[in-house]
Design a protein around this motif. Structure first.
Motif, PDB file in Angstrom:
ATOM      1  N   LEU B  37       1.047  -1.143   0.017  1.00  0.00           N
ATOM      2  CA  LEU B  37       0.111   0.243  -0.105  1.00  0.00           C
ATOM      3  C   LEU B  37       0.918   1.185  -0.030  1.00  0.00           C
ATOM      4  O   LEU B  37       1.451   1.670   1.023  1.00  0.00           O
ATOM      5  CB  LEU B  37      -1.030  -0.042   1.185  1.00  0.00           C
ATOM      6  CG  LEU B  37      -2.174   0.886   1.058  1.00  0.00           C
ATOM      7  CD1 LEU B  37      -3.142   0.612   2.207  1.00  0.00           C
ATOM      8  CD2 LEU B  37      -2.049   2.468   1.135  1.00  0.00           C
ATOM      9  N   VAL B  38       0.904   1.873  -1.222  1.00  0.00           N
ATOM     10  CA  VAL B  38       2.088   2.905  -1.447  1.00  0.00           C
ATOM     11  C   VAL B  38       1.256   4.307  -1.260  1.00  0.00           C
ATOM     12  O   VAL B  38       0.296   4.440  -2.014  1.00  0.00           O
ATOM     13  CB  VAL B  38       2.783   2.745  -2.668  1.00  0.00           C
ATOM     14  CG1 VAL B  38       3.794   3.651  -2.926  1.00  0.00           C
ATOM     15  CG2 VAL B  38       3.281   1.423  -2.638  1.00  0.00           C
ATOM     16  N   ALA B  39       1.485   5.284  -0.468  1.00  0.00           N
ATOM     17  CA  ALA B  39       0.773   6.568  -0.973  1.00  0.00           C
ATOM     18  C   ALA B  39       1.990   7.552  -1.697  1.00  0.00           C
ATOM     19  O   ALA B  39       3.104   7.432  -1.225  1.00  0.00           O
ATOM     20  CB  ALA B  39       0.841   7.285   0.579  1.00  0.00           C
ATOM     21  N   VAL B  40       1.278   8.252  -2.679  1.00  0.00           N
ATOM     22  CA  VAL B  40       1.874   8.804  -3.684  1.00  0.00           C
ATOM     23  C   VAL B  40       1.935  10.263  -3.374  1.00  0.00           C
ATOM     24  O   VAL B  40       0.661  10.890  -3.255  1.00  0.00           O
ATOM     25  CB  VAL B  40       1.774   8.393  -5.095  1.00  0.00           C
ATOM     26  CG1 VAL B  40       2.505   9.514  -6.036  1.00  0.00           C
ATOM     27  CG2 VAL B  40       2.256   7.164  -5.268  1.00  0.00           C
ATOM     28  N   ILE B  41       2.808  11.061  -2.941  1.00  0.00           N
ATOM     29  CA  ILE B  41       2.543  12.382  -2.453  1.00  0.00           C
ATOM     30  C   ILE B  41       3.346  13.332  -3.481  1.00  0.00           C
ATOM     31  O   ILE B  41       4.215  13.171  -3.991  1.00  0.00           O
ATOM     32  CB  ILE B  41       3.348  12.739  -0.815  1.00  0.00           C
ATOM     33  CG1 ILE B  41       2.613  11.465  -0.201  1.00  0.00           C
ATOM     34  CG2 ILE B  41       2.879  13.975  -0.368  1.00  0.00           C
ATOM     35  CD1 ILE B  41       3.037  11.310   1.032  1.00  0.00           C
ATOM     36  N   GLY B  42       2.825  14.676  -3.361  1.00  0.00           N
ATOM     37  CA  GLY B  42       3.445  15.713  -4.061  1.00  0.00           C
ATOM     38  C   GLY B  42       2.229  16.714  -4.318  1.00  0.00           C
ATOM     39  O   GLY B  42       1.238  16.699  -4.576  1.00  0.00           O
ATOM     40  N   HIS B  43       2.832  18.177  -4.490  1.00  0.00           N
ATOM     41  CA  HIS B  43       2.010  19.189  -4.861  1.00  0.00           C
ATOM     42  C   HIS B  43       1.621  19.156  -5.947  1.00  0.00           C
ATOM     43  O   HIS B  43       2.189  18.668  -7.028  1.00  0.00           O
ATOM     44  CB  HIS B  43       2.452  20.687  -4.162  1.00  0.00           C
ATOM     45  CG  HIS B  43       3.491  21.311  -4.807  1.00  0.00           C
ATOM     46  ND1 HIS B  43       3.147  21.803  -6.155  1.00  0.00           N
ATOM     47  CD2 HIS B  43       4.906  21.363  -4.623  1.00  0.00           C
ATOM     48  CE1 HIS B  43       4.457  22.231  -6.501  1.00  0.00           C
ATOM     49  NE2 HIS B  43       5.443  22.143  -5.676  1.00  0.00           N
ATOM     50  N   THR B  44       0.690  20.187  -6.456  1.00  0.00           N
ATOM     51  CA  THR B  44      -0.125  20.040  -7.679  1.00  0.00           C
ATOM     52  C   THR B  44       1.100  20.627  -8.645  1.00  0.00           C
ATOM     53  O   THR B  44       2.045  21.287  -8.364  1.00  0.00           O
ATOM     54  CB  THR B  44      -1.066  21.376  -7.742  1.00  0.00           C
ATOM     55  OG1 THR B  44      -1.760  21.211  -6.482  1.00  0.00           O
ATOM     56  CG2 THR B  44      -1.791  21.204  -8.855  1.00  0.00           C
ATOM     57  N   GLY B  45       1.256  19.773  -9.717  1.00  0.00           N
ATOM     58  CA  GLY B  45       2.093  20.039 -10.756  1.00  0.00           C
ATOM     59  C   GLY B  45       3.371  19.314 -10.542  1.00  0.00           C
ATOM     60  O   GLY B  45       4.280  19.472 -11.482  1.00  0.00           O
ATOM     61  N   SER B  46       3.392  18.241  -9.566  1.00  0.00           N
ATOM     62  CA  SER B  46       4.599  17.767  -9.126  1.00  0.00           C
ATOM     63  C   SER B  46       4.682  16.481 -10.236  1.00  0.00           C
ATOM     64  O   SER B  46       5.694  15.785 -10.185  1.00  0.00           O
ATOM     65  CB  SER B  46       4.751  16.984  -7.936  1.00  0.00           C
ATOM     66  OG  SER B  46       3.709  16.225  -7.624  1.00  0.00           O
ATOM     67  N   GLY B  47       3.941  16.269 -10.881  1.00  0.00           N
ATOM     68  CA  GLY B  47       3.907  15.023 -11.998  1.00  0.00           C
ATOM     69  C   GLY B  47       3.223  13.766 -11.232  1.00  0.00           C
ATOM     70  O   GLY B  47       3.357  12.645 -12.173  1.00  0.00           O
ATOM     71  N   LYS B  48       2.515  13.874 -10.212  1.00  0.00           N
ATOM     72  CA  LYS B  48       2.192  12.411  -9.666  1.00  0.00           C
ATOM     73  C   LYS B  48       1.031  11.926 -10.465  1.00  0.00           C
ATOM     74  O   LYS B  48       0.901  10.799 -10.624  1.00  0.00           O
ATOM     75  CB  LYS B  48       1.903  12.671  -8.373  1.00  0.00           C
ATOM     76  CG  LYS B  48       0.922  13.475  -7.947  1.00  0.00           C
ATOM     77  CD  LYS B  48       0.811  13.774  -6.316  1.00  0.00           C
ATOM     78  CE  LYS B  48      -0.224  14.579  -5.938  1.00  0.00           C
ATOM     79  NZ  LYS B  48      -0.663  15.798  -6.455  1.00  0.00           N
ATOM     80  N   SER B  49       0.065  12.760 -10.937  1.00  0.00           N
ATOM     81  CA  SER B  49      -1.211  12.205 -11.661  1.00  0.00           C
ATOM     82  C   SER B  49      -0.751  11.833 -12.961  1.00  0.00           C
ATOM     83  O   SER B  49      -1.121  10.622 -13.399  1.00  0.00           O
ATOM     84  CB  SER B  49      -2.268  13.365 -11.774  1.00  0.00           C
ATOM     85  OG  SER B  49      -2.774  13.668 -10.351  1.00  0.00           O
ATOM     86  N   THR B  50       0.218  12.616 -13.489  1.00  0.00           N
ATOM     87  CA  THR B  50       0.902  11.986 -15.002  1.00  0.00           C
ATOM     88  C   THR B  50       1.264  10.894 -14.857  1.00  0.00           C
ATOM     89  O   THR B  50       1.241   9.984 -15.679  1.00  0.00           O
ATOM     90  CB  THR B  50       1.829  13.200 -15.339  1.00  0.00           C
ATOM     91  OG1 THR B  50       1.170  14.446 -15.265  1.00  0.00           O
ATOM     92  CG2 THR B  50       2.284  12.757 -16.902  1.00  0.00           C
ATOM     93  N   PHE B  51       2.092  10.717 -13.633  1.00  0.00           N
ATOM     94  CA  PHE B  51       2.754   9.251 -13.431  1.00  0.00           C
ATOM     95  C   PHE B  51       1.922   8.071 -13.374  1.00  0.00           C
ATOM     96  O   PHE B  51       1.809   7.073 -14.135  1.00  0.00           O
ATOM     97  CB  PHE B  51       3.667   9.375 -12.133  1.00  0.00           C
ATOM     98  CG  PHE B  51       4.051   8.017 -11.798  1.00  0.00           C
ATOM     99  CD1 PHE B  51       5.313   7.251 -12.560  1.00  0.00           C
ATOM    100  CD2 PHE B  51       3.751   7.358 -10.642  1.00  0.00           C
ATOM    101  CE1 PHE B  51       5.745   6.184 -12.215  1.00  0.00           C
ATOM    102  CE2 PHE B  51       4.091   6.012 -10.292  1.00  0.00           C
ATOM    103  CZ  PHE B  51       5.174   5.697 -10.973  1.00  0.00           C
ATOM    104  N   MET B  52       0.733   8.401 -12.467  1.00  0.00           N
ATOM    105  CA  MET B  52      -0.145   7.357 -12.507  1.00  0.00           C
ATOM    106  C   MET B  52      -0.828   7.098 -13.735  1.00  0.00           C
ATOM    107  O   MET B  52      -1.476   5.849 -13.858  1.00  0.00           O
ATOM    108  CB  MET B  52      -1.246   7.901 -11.337  1.00  0.00           C
ATOM    109  CG  MET B  52      -1.023   8.231  -9.789  1.00  0.00           C
ATOM    110  SD  MET B  52      -0.109   6.517  -9.348  1.00  0.00           S
ATOM    111  CE  MET B  52       0.096   7.003  -7.469  1.00  0.00           C
ATOM    112  N   GLN B  53      -1.251   7.928 -14.580  1.00  0.00           N
ATOM    113  CA  GLN B  53      -2.150   7.565 -15.761  1.00  0.00           C
ATOM    114  C   GLN B  53      -1.211   6.658 -16.606  1.00  0.00           C
ATOM    115  O   GLN B  53      -2.000   6.356 -17.660  1.00  0.00           O
ATOM    116  CB  GLN B  53      -2.550   9.290 -16.283  1.00  0.00           C
ATOM    117  CG  GLN B  53      -3.609   9.625 -15.441  1.00  0.00           C
ATOM    118  CD  GLN B  53      -4.196  10.969 -16.068  1.00  0.00           C
ATOM    119  OE1 GLN B  53      -3.875  11.429 -17.095  1.00  0.00           O
ATOM    120  NE2 GLN B  53      -4.534  11.737 -14.874  1.00  0.00           N
TER     121      GLN B  53
END
Lengths: 284, 288
Positions: B37-53
């Protein structure tokens, strides 16, 4: 000099058409001009309904609301009322209408028929107030959430309202955006004397308010300074709200029989209280 | 250990060749193991949602690869299609995507697309509804009539019903009140415990991350800035704050106590561990 109430609510009841249960059940509140009031409540507590009632988007089923001395049910003064209350909602994308930041801020004064030169002055001033002046020629959709929400606040300010009501303005923002918005409204209140009503379910956003009103099932369950309200840990828990971690720690110590204050809200105050306890006990 | 997801030098550039060109993620290599169970953290624009997609083939990398169960998901059209059932993605504000006439039909949309038999579909819908606390009495209601918290749970159930090997949730608690947040977080931990699935959780809430994740990945400016246990990541408070992130409030209190000479252990970031450590230290004091 005692401050004048700018919002007065008298035995306010509200039921949505077709609903059997009342959403607001006999609210009595008075909010002083120039103060920063936070309204805290879980989903369904009636807090957003209250925001819409303040601006006469909804009208009371019974009872009265006076804003700047005007009855919100008085249709004749509806336009004046809406000018005196600026409303900012949760989702910045639903509130921005123009393709350029400064056009968006100018939208309301344009509709009010304000002189072009005066509009220019108000827009510049409002954008400077929220720290978005350098972005005046940018496209709103390329801004961050916190920036968009500050543009929405500027849009409300350009109407020169006397009260700013914000309904969960940070719900869709990240921690940085949240801090931007909260510090902007706090500054507006402290430096410009704007009356601010902040509706939220984030405890941390209420810490800087003069007054905290907890709403649950359509009634006020706690009303006082943030210190007074936050120390009622049991009450908050019963309402599905959580006190800040500082208060929860002090509460646990109290329950274990230690003499610590419950109203040390900030991290430093809390650490001082706990370190003091340990020192007195010879553990430090 | 075998990895369930592996990325190699993943890079994604938005609007390439235009004045708005922006490198969203750059050279990201990471391995996720089964059951984590991994939490992925970062502020808006850090690339986390792009990575997930990228992880379920929604976005194609400009360079680099994504392997799910050892298979390159962009190797063929079939592989890209299959990965959608293996890696389930719950978007931000998923309740905006509810569209069916009834709650039951909405939850069963994914299983229907998987061409499962009717009995299998029914079993999955009921299981997902149970795991998310969606009562069967709601099955025939329109999803649009539900409360915000209920809608959110129905939308999550719809993805869980596909029984993905990996469940990815993008800010599943955003906009919910504290009781709603706690409910959704419980749904996620229950789901993982019962199914043994891998879960990736994108969140701004450090308190949620501290409470449930065994591993934290912190994105900053398109790369992974930190990757480790909550202990390891939360011990770098100052760096987190510099990246515009919060630290759990309990970790901040523990830090302030240490600054005042209180000998607290290093790994404190939840309100429970803080309470226990402080009570432990104060333990011998006679109650007042």
């Amino acid at each position: 000099m005692p401050k004048q109430p700018i919002i007065e609510i008298e035995d306010l009841h509200f039921t949505y058409p077709g609903d059997s249960a009342e959403t607001l059940r006999g609210l009595n509140l008075s909010i002083e001009e120039g103060s920063f009031a936070a309204v805290l409540g879980h989903n369904g507590s009636g807090k957003s309904t209250l925001a819409k009632l303040l601006n006469a988007i909804l009208l009371p089923t019974s009872g009265k609301i006076y804003v700047c001395g005007r009855d919100t049910s008085d249709e004749e003064h509806l336009l004046d009322l809406r000018r005196s209350i600026g409303l900012v909602f949760q989702n910045p994308d639903n509130q921005i209408v123009a393709n350029v930041v400064e056009d968006d801020v100018a939208f309301a004064p344009e509709n009010l028929g304000v002189e072009p030169q005066e509009i220019r002055r108000r827009v510049d001033e409002a954008l400077k107030t929220v720290g978005m002046y350098e972005y005046r020629l940018h496209a709103p959709h390329l801004l961050s959430g916190g920036q968009k929400q500050r543009v929405a606040i500027a849009g409300a300010l350009a109407m020169q309202p006397r009260v700013l009501v914000l309904d969960e303005p940070t719900a869709m923002l990240d921690p940085l955006g949240r801090r931007e918005v909260i510090s902007t409204v706090t500054r507006l209140c402290r430096e410009q004397g704007m009356t601010v009503v902040l509706i939220t379910h984030h405890m941390s956003e209420c810490v800087g308010a003069d007054r905290l009103i907890a709403l649950s099932d359509g009634t006020v369950t706690a009303d006082g300074t943030p210190r007074e309200v936050f120390s009622q840990v049991e009450l908050l828990r019963g309402e599905g709200l959580t006190a800040p971690a500082t208060v929860r720690l002090l509460y646990a110590l109290r329950k274990a029989g230690f003499d610590v204050p419950l109203d040390a809200l900030s991290v430093d105050e809390c650490a001082d209280a706990v370190a003091g306890l340990l020192r007195r006990a010879g553990r430090l | 250990m075998e990895s369930v997801i592996r990325t190699e030098n993943l890079t994604h550039v938005y609007s390439r060749g235009t004045p708005f060109e922006k490198t969203a993620i750059h050279d990201v290599s990471v391995e996720i193991h089964p059951g984590e169970l991994v939490a992925v953290i970062g502020h808006t624009g850090s690339g986390k949602s792009t990575f997930m997609q990228h992880l379920n083939g929604l976005l194609r990398p400009d360079s680099g690869s994504v392997y799910v169960d050892g298979e390159d998901i962009f190797a063929s059209k079939e592989a890209t299609r299959d990965v959608r059932f293996k890696v389930g993605l719950v978007f931000q504000y998923p309740e905006y995507q509810l569209f069916e006439e009834t709650v039951y039909r909405d939850i069963s949309f994914g299983p229907r697309n998987m061409k499962l038999s009717e009995s299998e579909r029914d079993e999955r819908v009921r299981e997902a509804a149970r795991l998310t606390g969606v009562g069967e009495e709601l099955f025939e209601r329109s999803p649009l009539e539900l409360s915000g918290g209920q809608k959110r749970r129905v939308a999550i159930a719809g993805v869980m019903a596909m029984r993905p090997r990996v469940l990815i949730l993008d800010e599943p608690t955003a906009g919910l009140d504290p009781a709603g947040c706690a409910g959704v977080i419980r749904n996620i931990t229950d789901y993982r415990e019962e199914t043994g699935s891998t879960v990736l959780l994108v969140t701004h809430s450090m308190d949620d991350a501290a409470k449930i994740a065994g591993r934290l990945i912190v994105f900053h400016e398109g790369t992974i800035a930190m990757d480790g246990t909550p202990d390891e990541v939360f011990s770098r408070q100052r760096e987190l704050v510099e990246m515009g992130l919060d630290v759990p409030q309990s970790a901040a209190i523990a830090d302030a106590l240490r600054a005042r000479g209180v000998a607290l252990p290093a790994s404190i970031y939840t309100s429970r561990s803080l309470r226990e450590a402080v009570l432990d230290l104060a333990g011998g004091v006679a109650p007042c």
